[in-house]
Design an enzyme around this catalytic site. Structure first.
Site, PDB file in Angstrom:
ATOM      1  N   LEU A   1       7.988 -87.512 -77.679  1.00 57.77           N
ATOM      2  CA  LEU A   1       7.498 -86.495 -76.748  1.00 57.77           C
ATOM      3  C   LEU A   1       8.582 -85.933 -75.838  1.00 57.77           C
ATOM      4  CD1 LEU A   1       4.124 -88.144 -75.645  1.00 57.77           C
ATOM      5  CD2 LEU A   1       4.461 -86.344 -77.342  1.00 57.77           C
TER       6      LEU A   1
ATOM      7  N   GLY B   1      14.960 -88.304 -71.322  1.00 58.22           N
ATOM      8  CA  GLY B   1      15.729 -88.002 -70.122  1.00 58.22           C
ATOM      9  C   GLY B   1      16.546 -89.202 -69.743  1.00 58.22           C
ATOM     10  N   GLY B   2      17.527 -89.027 -68.908  1.00 57.08           N
ATOM     11  CA  GLY B   2      18.404 -90.072 -68.399  1.00 57.08           C
ATOM     12  C   GLY B   2      18.347 -91.407 -69.094  1.00 57.08           C
ATOM     13  N   PHE B   3      17.478 -92.278 -68.596  1.00 55.25           N
ATOM     14  CA  PHE B   3      17.373 -93.641 -69.107  1.00 55.25           C
ATOM     15  C   PHE B   3      15.990 -93.921 -69.672  1.00 55.25           C
ATOM     16  CE2 PHE B   3      20.475 -93.598 -65.635  1.00 55.25           C
ATOM     17  CZ  PHE B   3      21.602 -94.031 -66.308  1.00 55.25           C
TER      18      PHE B   3
ATOM     19  N   GLU C   1      12.972 -92.687 -72.778  1.00 51.23           N
ATOM     20  CA  GLU C   1      12.442 -91.894 -73.889  1.00 51.23           C
ATOM     21  C   GLU C   1      10.928 -92.064 -73.901  1.00 51.23           C
ATOM     22  OE1 GLU C   1      14.364 -93.491 -77.291  1.00 51.23           O
ATOM     23  OE2 GLU C   1      16.318 -92.594 -76.843  1.00 51.23           O
ATOM     24  N   THR C   2      10.217 -90.992 -74.235  1.00 47.92           N
ATOM     25  CA  THR C   2       8.754 -91.024 -74.228  1.00 47.92           C
ATOM     26  C   THR C   2       8.231 -90.726 -75.624  1.00 47.92           C
ATOM     27  OG1 THR C   2       8.749 -90.248 -71.942  1.00 47.92           O
ATOM     28  CG2 THR C   2       6.670 -90.140 -73.131  1.00 47.92           C
TER      29      THR C   2
ATOM     30  N   LYS D   1       6.643 -95.468 -72.982  1.00 45.77           N
ATOM     31  CA  LYS D   1       7.890 -95.141 -72.296  1.00 45.77           C
ATOM     32  C   LYS D   1       8.897 -96.256 -72.591  1.00 45.77           C
ATOM     33  CE  LYS D   1       6.179 -92.207 -68.564  1.00 45.77           C
ATOM     34  NZ  LYS D   1       6.980 -91.044 -68.960  1.00 45.77           N
TER      35      LYS D   1
ATOM     36  N   ASP E   1       9.471 -87.443 -57.906  1.00 43.02           N
ATOM     37  CA  ASP E   1       9.873 -86.461 -58.930  1.00 43.02           C
ATOM     38  C   ASP E   1       8.738 -85.488 -59.209  1.00 43.02           C
ATOM     39  OD1 ASP E   1      11.681 -85.244 -60.603  1.00 43.02           O
ATOM     40  OD2 ASP E   1      11.250 -86.542 -62.319  1.00 43.02           O
TER      41      ASP E   1
END
Length: 471
Positions: A16, A19-21, A23-24, A43, A138
């Site tokens: 999906l 980002g940074g650290f 994954e989804t 996640k 965020d």
């Protein structure tokens, strides 16, 4: 990862995002004995290193996420969390819908009413989050989902921190944490690693500005004091400008301290009437010379009134004998018969007539603006047109003259603009009383969806908010 089965239960079927650290992924829950299998979100967190501190922090954040999701319908539920090798995993509820990047898109501006509703919907969720001493950190359009039922859901609490007021550094200030967030939505104190509850308020305010002016927060200029420059790019009510300005103050102490404080102020400025949440559709009907109301194919309020108007904000004006009063949606008399005329409620105020003069009452029936005007209109965007002598101007909800009586004719405000006439020509003013579209039209009407109908030399046209003819 596609095809991988975690804990012999969650089979990864789609990526999906990344980002940074983190994954989804979308995964199937193989333990549920139905076909097709229900889906969930996985996640995959990849910390820089695994040590007792990172494990403790992961457990802490996972526990916070679980507790938040269990007790609020608009925060994703957490199903499981675990460690495999050098990676952490969170299993969460899949939200079927779209995020707000599909509603707040380049080339599209939201109107004032839509932005107020957006602010209210998100703040209502944040009240619960902040009550639990959690900072989201965020908030941005991509992290606000609109579920299929229309409700908003606040997602991606991957970096939330429990605020522990009993643990502080020797100086007594809030413990320093990571400055994680998204540029444009992240205030200064968060960028340097000291987020506050009001940091979330700042981010939501930036979303509101983005929706109103169609410009990414990253592109907004600042003045010498670090305050965002945006007000000159949109025509909205002064009340909303002031509210958003306080949300996005550079200095965190000058903002609303938390979501409850912001929501209370929003609901005070833009009154929410709880009756609106339960009002059935009631339609006046006349039988044998008397009026009542029908709903859903039934006569629900018997025909007993000499005249009856439509319901607005949970009340309707009706006449018995020679005087007008107001009934509620079950037909009970809510405001006694005492007026020579009475009209619908708008923004919690209704026009009433006593003798030859007009004024306003609130929903309790109290006269809050005395009956001293020759002619008045209902309130819209916090202002109402009134006639004093031969000229028209505008009053605020306190009954004070806000825009001086200088016009030969006026209409109500719509989308931040109102039609005014001087002599035989019409133009438009903003809520500060400034002429923004010059007097040039034979007739002019209110704005809707960014357009207004005008008449020039017997022909009708549509103009935009700059006064340009578009159709």
């Amino acid at each position: 990862m596609i095809g991988t089965i975690l804990r012999q239960r969650y089979r990864i079927i789609k990526k999906l995002g990344e980002g940074g650290f983190c994954e989804t992924y979308l995964a199937e829950d193989l333990d549920i004995p139905v076909t097709p299998k229900p889906v969930c979100v996985v996640k995959r967190l990849k910390p820089r290193e695994i040590n007792p501190d990172s494990i403790r922090l992961f457990e802490q954040e996972a526990r916070i996420l679980y507790e938040l999701g269990q007790n609020h319908d608009q925060i994703p539920k957490s199903y499981a969390h675990f460690q495999e090798g050098q990676e952490f995993y969170l299993i969460q509820e899949f939200i079927d819908g779209h995020n707000l990047t599909q509603e707040i898109t380049p080339g599209k501006k939201l109107g004032e009413a839509d932005v107020i509703q957006l602010l209210r919907d998100v703040l209502e969720i944040l009240v619960y989050v902040h009550k639990n001493k959690v900072i989201h950190r965020d908030i941005k359009p991509a992290n606000i989902m609109r579920r299929k039922d229309g409700k908003l859901v606040l997602i991606d609490f991957g970096v939330v921190k429990q605020i522990n007021t009993t643990i502080a550094i020797k100086s007594g200030s809030t413990s320093r944490t990571s400055g994680f967030g998204t540029v444009g939505y992240m205030p200064i104190e968060q960028a340097i690693g000291k987020p506050k509850l009001s940091s979330d308020i700042y981010a939501l305010g930036m979303i509101a500005i983005q929706a109103l002016i169609d410009l990414s927060p990253r592109l907004l200029a600042e003045d010498d004091d670090g305050e965002i420059i945006w007000i000159d790019q949109v025509e909205i009510s002064e009340r909303l400008k002031q509210f958003i300005n306080k949300m996005v103050c550079c200095e965190w102490r000058q903002r609303y301290r938390n979501a409850k404080e912001a929501l209370d102020e929003l609901n005070k400025i833009f009154v929410i009437n709880q009756r609106l949440l339960v009002v059935p559709k009631l339609v006046p009907v006349r039988l044998n010379g008397k009026y009542g109301y029908v709903s859903g194919g039934k006569l629900v309020i018997p025909c007993q009134f000499g005249l009856a108007n439509n319901f607005s904000e949970g009340l309707a004006s009706v006449i018995k004998g020679a005087k007008w009063g107001f009934i509620n949606t079950i037909g009970e008399l809510a405001i006694p018969y005492q007026f020579d005329n009475a009209f619908r409620f708008s923004e919690e105020l209704a026009i009433v007539q006593i003798g030859e003069k007009y004024g306003y009452i609130n929903t309790n029936g109290q006269i809050v603006i005395p009956c001293e005007f020759n002619q008045i209109y209902w309130f819209s965007e916090g202002l109402a047109a009134v006639q004093i002598g031969e000229k028209y101007g505008y009053i605020n909800t306190n009954g004070e003259i806000f825009i001086s009586c200088q016009f030969d004719r006026t209409l109500w405000f719509s989308e931040g603009l109102a039609t005014v006439r001087i002599g035989d020509k019409c133009g438009y003013i903003n809520t500060n009383g400034q002429i923004v579209i010059p007097y040039q039209f034979d007739n002019a009407y209110d704005f809707s969806e960014g357009l207004a109908k005008v008449t020039i030399s017997g022909k009708d046209y549509l103009i935009d908010k700059t006064g340009k003819i578009v159709y």
